[in-house]
Design a protein around this motif. Sequence first.
Motif, PDB file in Angstrom:
ATOM      1  N   ARG A 166      36.792  39.708  46.286  1.00 38.86           N
ATOM      2  CA  ARG A 166      36.883  39.063  44.713  1.00 38.86           C
ATOM      3  C   ARG A 166      37.956  38.098  45.113  1.00 38.86           C
ATOM      4  NH1 ARG A 166      37.274  42.956  39.337  1.00 38.86           N
ATOM      5  NH2 ARG A 166      34.965  42.837  39.128  1.00 38.86           N
ATOM      6  N   GLU A 167      38.040  37.181  44.887  1.00 39.78           N
ATOM      7  CA  GLU A 167      39.380  35.390  45.669  1.00 39.78           C
ATOM      8  C   GLU A 167      39.322  35.123  44.349  1.00 39.78           C
ATOM      9  OE1 GLU A 167      39.469  36.072  48.462  1.00 39.78           O
ATOM     10  OE2 GLU A 167      37.881  36.951  49.284  1.00 39.78           O
ATOM     11  N   PRO A 168      41.252  35.756  43.835  1.00 37.70           N
ATOM     12  CA  PRO A 168      41.600  34.889  42.215  1.00 37.70           C
ATOM     13  C   PRO A 168      42.284  34.030  42.481  1.00 37.70           C
ATOM     14  CG  PRO A 168      43.192  35.730  44.602  1.00 37.70           C
ATOM     15  CD  PRO A 168      42.072  36.764  44.704  1.00 37.70           C
ATOM     16  N   LEU A 169      41.795  33.075  40.985  1.00 40.17           N
ATOM     17  CA  LEU A 169      41.468  31.746  41.338  1.00 40.17           C
ATOM     18  C   LEU A 169      43.125  30.958  40.369  1.00 40.17           C
ATOM     19  CD1 LEU A 169      38.016  30.626  39.753  1.00 40.17           C
ATOM     20  CD2 LEU A 169      39.506  28.947  40.991  1.00 40.17           C
ATOM     21  N   ASP A 170      43.222  32.659  39.468  1.00 36.30           N
ATOM     22  CA  ASP A 170      44.475  32.967  39.107  1.00 36.30           C
ATOM     23  C   ASP A 170      44.689  33.922  38.355  1.00 36.30           C
ATOM     24  OD1 ASP A 170      43.406  33.169  36.525  1.00 36.30           O
ATOM     25  OD2 ASP A 170      43.178  30.525  35.313  1.00 36.30           O
ATOM     26  N   PRO A 171      45.700  34.354  37.671  1.00 36.76           N
ATOM     27  CA  PRO A 171      46.027  35.761  37.332  1.00 36.76           C
ATOM     28  C   PRO A 171      44.876  36.566  36.638  1.00 36.76           C
ATOM     29  CG  PRO A 171      48.311  34.334  36.454  1.00 36.76           C
ATOM     30  CD  PRO A 171      46.978  33.665  36.770  1.00 36.76           C
ATOM     31  N   VAL A 172      43.940  35.588  35.641  1.00 40.96           N
ATOM     32  CA  VAL A 172      42.468  36.480  35.326  1.00 40.96           C
ATOM     33  C   VAL A 172      41.338  36.264  35.406  1.00 40.96           C
ATOM     34  CG1 VAL A 172      44.024  37.065  33.091  1.00 40.96           C
ATOM     35  CG2 VAL A 172      42.638  34.768  33.093  1.00 40.96           C
ATOM     36  N   ARG A 173      41.529  35.323  37.006  1.00 46.16           N
ATOM     37  CA  ARG A 173      40.404  34.513  37.136  1.00 46.16           C
ATOM     38  C   ARG A 173      40.123  34.957  38.643  1.00 46.16           C
ATOM     39  NH1 ARG A 173      41.568  30.786  33.237  1.00 46.16           N
ATOM     40  NH2 ARG A 173      41.117  30.491  31.269  1.00 46.16           N
ATOM     41  N   PHE A 174      38.976  35.341  38.756  1.00 41.11           N
ATOM     42  CA  PHE A 174      38.565  35.227  40.058  1.00 41.11           C
ATOM     43  C   PHE A 174      36.814  34.780  40.614  1.00 41.11           C
ATOM     44  CE2 PHE A 174      35.315  38.969  39.927  1.00 41.11           C
ATOM     45  CZ  PHE A 174      35.717  39.180  39.042  1.00 41.11           C
ATOM     46  N   VAL A 175      36.731  34.053  42.038  1.00 44.60           N
ATOM     47  CA  VAL A 175      35.294  33.968  42.735  1.00 44.60           C
ATOM     48  C   VAL A 175      34.705  35.679  42.938  1.00 44.60           C
ATOM     49  CG1 VAL A 175      34.368  32.558  44.031  1.00 44.60           C
ATOM     50  CG2 VAL A 175      36.360  31.468  42.811  1.00 44.60           C
ATOM     51  N   GLY A 176      33.379  35.773  42.400  1.00 42.92           N
ATOM     52  CA  GLY A 176      33.321  37.122  43.718  1.00 42.92           C
ATOM     53  C   GLY A 176      31.541  36.650  43.274  1.00 42.92           C
ATOM     54  N   ASN A 177      31.240  38.128  43.692  1.00 44.29           N
ATOM     55  CA  ASN A 177      29.743  37.990  43.649  1.00 44.29           C
ATOM     56  C   ASN A 177      29.197  39.459  42.565  1.00 44.29           C
ATOM     57  OD1 ASN A 177      29.128  40.188  45.635  1.00 44.29           O
ATOM     58  ND2 ASN A 177      30.458  38.962  46.615  1.00 44.29           N
ATOM     59  N   ARG A 178      27.582  39.292  42.466  1.00 48.45           N
ATOM     60  CA  ARG A 178      26.805  40.234  41.913  1.00 48.45           C
ATOM     61  C   ARG A 178      26.900  41.654  42.205  1.00 48.45           C
ATOM     62  NH1 ARG A 178      23.778  37.477  37.790  1.00 48.45           N
ATOM     63  NH2 ARG A 178      23.362  35.341  38.436  1.00 48.45           N
TER      64      ARG A 178
END
Length: 400
Positions: free
Chosen positions: A199-211
Amino acid sequence: MLKGKKIVLGVTGGIAVYKAADLVSKLRKEGAQVRVVMTEAAAEFVTPLTFKEISGNAVAVNMWEKHREFNVEHISLAEWADYLVIAPATANILAKAAAGIADDLLSTVILAARSPIVFCPAMNSQMYVNPATQSNLKKLQEYGCVIMPPASGFLACGTTGVGRLPEPAEIISFLRRHIALKTGDLTGLKILITAAGTREPLDPVRFVGNRSSGKMGYAVAQAAAERGAEVVLVSGPSALQPPPYVKVVNVETTREMMEAVLTEYAAADVVVKAAAVADYCPREVADQKIKKSTDEPLTVVLEKNPDILKRLGELKKHQFLVGFAAETQNLLANAAEKIQKKNLDMIVANDVTLAGAGFNCDTNVVRFLFPDGTARSLEKMTKFEVANRLLDEVKAAINK
Ligand code: CTP
């Protein structure tokens, strides 16, 4: 692994006797045959009848009773056993076994045993840490006995500390691991496995991830540990429970996974990279939660992450490298290209668009490809079966 094994369970007198009844039940569910020997003190806590009903066999307590099945009972029980397990093992039985005292049926069986003996101590913390008990445990280990360390927690005497009998499921895991280390076909191999998605964070609550759920990598870890390998599992976030007797390193981002994998790489004989690694990460990570302040589209710039497997291929010495290729098109061509590009010894290719394959399901449909161009297709099977077939291939290749 315990199927068909003959287990003599020695039960000594402690409050944890009730857990031993569940242990017998679980051992039988695993397919083991169980004969129970109780000390007279144990029979004060739970009646032999309970163990007779659960084990399906007569329970032996006293040296001088008549039992139809056995002639000289302590000897025939000792000879019958593939494993002698003492659970719970009191300080008293540890002391007697360490000193070679044989003054009742169980201590006589212990002295006459030719099978491996596993003690599961359970007692008050002070009794456990007492130098006499510790010295007895050390002596028993020197004699070749196996000791399962007690758990910590609330004890029947009202205190909290070390001395609890581990849960029956944990005792079963311990026995399975012990058998795997003795008889497994992968004993002596160190296998490094990566699993789940990064998971790659975007901000403290969101991330870019996969299934990715991690199911495939966790299945390989479980299968390898059950076959006696020493397993390190580097895992991205996953809802799965890691298999027992596996060293788990939890990571979140691709860079963290890379660091953990490189730390373990030199000591590994085999690497299985089942993780779905995020190829890109946001260039900027906001310190605070990103607010939807305007109606303009939000642009996120992604920059490339390192390719962990490619790096392992460059650094490769003795290691056997297995990659995965999850594809939605041109499966074989893409997988073959990854073998070359990442200097792999084997790749597991799967078309994630097929029914019963890929993310979050319990089955998979895969093909194994090798650098010499050979390929083997497997029909649809559980991820655990795929894991075992994968390990069969690895074993055959490294034994060539
Ligand atoms: N892998 C890795 N590091 C990355 C990307 C992938 O270690 N940054 C590993 C995966 O764990 C897997 C193999 O490389 O074992 C192939 O991953 P896959 O996502 O199928 O391929 P990519 O190399 O990322 O190529 P593409 O996404 O373009 O198909």
